[in-house]
Design a protein around this motif. Structure first.
Motif, PDB file in Angstrom:
ATOM      1  N   GLU A  76       2.513   1.715  -3.507  1.00  0.00           N
ATOM      2  CA  GLU A  76       1.627   1.898  -4.659  1.00  0.00           C
ATOM      3  C   GLU A  76       1.772   3.262  -5.346  1.00  0.00           C
ATOM      4  O   GLU A  76       1.840   3.322  -6.577  1.00  0.00           O
ATOM      5  CB  GLU A  76       0.172   1.658  -4.247  1.00  0.00           C
ATOM      6  CG  GLU A  76      -0.768   1.505  -5.403  1.00  0.00           C
ATOM      7  CD  GLU A  76      -0.526   0.234  -6.208  1.00  0.00           C
ATOM      8  OE1 GLU A  76      -0.706   0.284  -7.441  1.00  0.00           O
ATOM      9  OE2 GLU A  76      -0.158  -0.782  -5.615  1.00  0.00           O
TER      10      GLU A  76
ATOM     11  N   GLU B 293       0.831  -1.212   0.000  1.00  0.00           N
ATOM     12  CA  GLU B 293       0.000   0.000   0.000  1.00  0.00           C
ATOM     13  C   GLU B 293       0.861   1.256   0.000  1.00  0.00           C
ATOM     14  O   GLU B 293       0.551   2.227  -0.685  1.00  0.00           O
ATOM     15  CB  GLU B 293      -0.932   0.001   1.211  1.00  0.00           C
ATOM     16  CG  GLU B 293      -2.099  -0.954   1.082  1.00  0.00           C
ATOM     17  CD  GLU B 293      -2.927  -1.032   2.351  1.00  0.00           C
ATOM     18  OE1 GLU B 293      -2.616  -0.326   3.335  1.00  0.00           O
ATOM     19  OE2 GLU B 293      -3.891  -1.823   2.359  1.00  0.00           O
TER      20      GLU B 293
ATOM     21  N   LEU C 250       4.993   3.130  -7.363  1.00  0.00           N
ATOM     22  CA  LEU C 250       4.860   2.197  -8.479  1.00  0.00           C
ATOM     23  C   LEU C 250       4.000   2.791  -9.584  1.00  0.00           C
ATOM     24  O   LEU C 250       4.308   2.649 -10.767  1.00  0.00           O
ATOM     25  CB  LEU C 250       4.252   0.876  -8.005  1.00  0.00           C
ATOM     26  CG  LEU C 250       5.141   0.007  -7.124  1.00  0.00           C
ATOM     27  CD1 LEU C 250       4.347  -1.168  -6.573  1.00  0.00           C
ATOM     28  CD2 LEU C 250       6.349  -0.472  -7.883  1.00  0.00           C
ATOM     29  N   SER C 251       2.932   3.471  -9.212  1.00  0.00           N
ATOM     30  CA  SER C 251       2.047   4.038 -10.231  1.00  0.00           C
ATOM     31  C   SER C 251       2.732   5.150 -11.018  1.00  0.00           C
ATOM     32  O   SER C 251       2.399   5.376 -12.183  1.00  0.00           O
ATOM     33  CB  SER C 251       0.747   4.536  -9.604  1.00  0.00           C
ATOM     34  OG  SER C 251       0.988   5.614  -8.740  1.00  0.00           O
TER      35      SER C 251
ATOM     36  N   ASP D 173       2.038  -1.672 -10.977  1.00  0.00           N
ATOM     37  CA  ASP D 173       1.383  -1.982  -9.722  1.00  0.00           C
ATOM     38  C   ASP D 173       2.068  -3.233  -9.172  1.00  0.00           C
ATOM     39  O   ASP D 173       3.024  -3.732  -9.766  1.00  0.00           O
ATOM     40  CB  ASP D 173      -0.123  -2.170  -9.889  1.00  0.00           C
ATOM     41  CG  ASP D 173      -0.497  -3.304 -10.814  1.00  0.00           C
ATOM     42  OD1 ASP D 173       0.385  -4.098 -11.180  1.00  0.00           O
ATOM     43  OD2 ASP D 173      -1.676  -3.397 -11.184  1.00  0.00           O
TER      44      ASP D 173
END
Length: 96
Positions: A22, A19, A25-26, A31
């Motif tokens: 994220e 979480e 990563l985005s 993801d």
């Protein structure tokens, strides 16, 4: 501590890390699933092998692998084409 309690704690830690990672990563159009696929593609070059290794459905993995090829993260033969310099900064920003 019972085994199921240890497994639950481990799952909670993993979920927390994913979480927090994220947003980073985005920013790289990734993801958690895509990151795991890229990390296993050299050891498991075929989508069915990746699906077995990650315990995910074969159709989902095939779709994600094809998507990675369209985005030019993988070659047609399944080798990583990711510019590692682009992603090296990501490792230093991920929560530990």
């Amino acid at each position: 501590m019972r085994l199921w309690q240890l497994l639950l704690r481990n799952a909670n830690v993993l979920q927390s890390v994913l979480e927090r990672a994220e947003p980073e990563l985005s920013s790289f159009e990734l993801d958690a699933r895509r990151l795991f696929i890229l990390s296993t593609v050299e050891a498991h070059p075929f989508p069915a092998d990746i699906a077995r290794a990650l315990s995910l459905p074969k159709p989902s993995i095939t779709f994600l692998v094809n998507e990675a090829r369209r985005k030019r993260l993988l070659t047609a033969t399944g080798r990583k084409r990711v510019n590692l310099r682009r992603y090296n900064g990501l490792r230093s920003r991920l929560p530990v």
